[in-house]
Design an enzyme around this catalytic site. Structure first.
Site, PDB file in Angstrom:
ATOM      1  CD  GLU A  61     -26.736 -27.883  38.043  1.00 49.89           C
ATOM      2  OE1 GLU A  61     -26.495 -27.023  37.175  1.00 49.89           O
ATOM      3  OE2 GLU A  61     -26.951 -29.088  37.767  1.00 49.89           O
ATOM      4  CG  ASP A 101     -29.853 -28.493  35.815  1.00 47.73           C
ATOM      5  OD1 ASP A 101     -30.693 -28.819  36.675  1.00 47.73           O
ATOM      6  OD2 ASP A 101     -29.536 -27.316  35.574  1.00 47.73           O
ATOM      7  CG  ASP A 109     -27.126 -29.087  31.835  1.00 46.29           C
ATOM      8  OD1 ASP A 109     -26.476 -29.574  32.792  1.00 46.29           O
ATOM      9  OD2 ASP A 109     -27.622 -27.946  31.876  1.00 46.29           O
ATOM     10  CG  ASP A 148     -22.779 -26.079  32.701  1.00 48.18           C
ATOM     11  OD1 ASP A 148     -21.573 -26.249  32.466  1.00 48.18           O
ATOM     12  OD2 ASP A 148     -23.416 -25.101  32.292  1.00 48.18           O
TER      13      ASP A 148
END
Length: 325
Positions: A110, A188, A190, A192
């Site tokens: 990403e 990541d 998280d 997103d």
């Protein structure tokens, strides 16, 4: 017009003659004229009386034509395989030295920032890095022509080398041409990152399911925390691990806790040690245990059925631990 059409035709006649030993097709030519006349009469009347259904059928025919054109483009993309062998790989791909696919790994990373750290921290002998810009297209809601023209998807198809589309078609998806036997999604830790991971899994499940069926797809597990006291440090992968570590280290002095918001915050050596080095990393293999259930979940969560998705969210709302508002 006939694609997806299901019809039950009942014909009774003496001395039926069938074509071939499987008897899959009736050979009496005089029957086809009667069936065609009946179809024209009754189907014509039905469509005149139901213009909304007629309009939907016309839209379906147009979409089928678009899909055929997209399939043609997909085959052209697959034919670039000869170019791939000679330096025509996607510009962002940092390829590995090893040529044996069974020993090669491709990290789908990403963002360019994390991609830079991954490129510096990798073992270039067998690890390749392909940074992806932002969130890829949600293929569950997109037409096939939009999917195959999407830049990030094109890069993945070219890098993997398998082609794209129906495996039964010439130049379609061919698992034997896979250039990396480990495809590792690295996003990541998280919300997103989870969304990007889900979008990638949706694409692979819908258009390259053979990769998941053969066990080639993995999910990297980057750490959430780095806890350090003096020269001693630990990488932790959950809040529970952090709490336990803090309890164990309550007697230590100058304990510092670093929360990683993204892969780009990690130094290349940290990323390599925690997430990329086969000797120390943790990876989850993506397995397809129930195709029907997986198909249902992807359709519900990523498709157009808003009511089913809303019901799912309401049903599972109390189970959410990390809510991003």
């Amino acid at each position: 017009m006939r694609e997806g059409l299901t019809a039950v035709v009942s014909v009774k006649l003496p001395n039926p003659q069938f074509e071939g030993q499987t008897k899959a097709k009736l050979g009496n030519s005089e029957v086809s004229g009667s069936v065609e006349m009946a179809m024209v009469e009754f189907l014509g009347a039905f469509l005149e009386e139901n213009p909304l259904i007629a309009k939907k059928i016309i839209e379906k025919c147009i979409n089928s034509a678009i899909a055929r054109e997209a399939a043609r483009k997909a085959r052209q993309l697959a034919r670039r395989k000869s170019i791939l062998d000679g330096g025509g790989l996607p510009g962002k791909l940092a390829d590995c030295i090893e040529h044996d696919p069974a020993k090669c790994e491709l990290f789908l990373v990403e963002g360019d920032s994390a991609g830079g750290s991954a490129k510096m921290g990798r073992d270039r002998t067998f690890q390749a890095i392909l940074p992806l810009k932002g969130k890829i297209l949600n293929v569950e809601k997109a037409r096939i022509d939009k999917i195959i023209s999407h830049e990030e998807i094109q890069m993945m198809v070219q890098a993997l080398g398998t082609g794209f589309g129906n495996p039964d078609e010439d130049e379609g998806f061919t698992i034997e041409k896979l250039r990396y036997h480990k495809i590792i999604i690295m996003t990541d830790a998280d919300v997103d990152g989870s969304h990007i991971r889900t979008l990638l899994l949706t694409f692979l499940f819908r258009h390259m399911p053979g990769l998941i069926e053969r066990g080639h797809v993995y999910i990297a597990q980057p750490p959430l925390y780095r806890v350090k006291a003096g020269k001693e440090e630990r990488y932790l992968f959950s809040d529970n691990e952090k709490e336990k570590c803090m309890e164990d280290w309550k007697e230590k002095k100058n304990v510092s806790v670093q929360r990683y918001k993204g892969l780009g915050e990690m130094n290349p050596d940290q990323l390599a040690e925690t997430t990329m080095n086969p000797a120390t990393r943790i990876m989850l293999q993506v397995k397809l245990e129930d195709f029907v259930e997986a198909d249902k979940v992807f359709s519900m969560l990523m498709g157009e059925d808003v009511l089913s998705r809303r019901a799912f969210i309401e049903e599972n709302a109390n189970k959410v631990k990390n809510l991003d508002i």
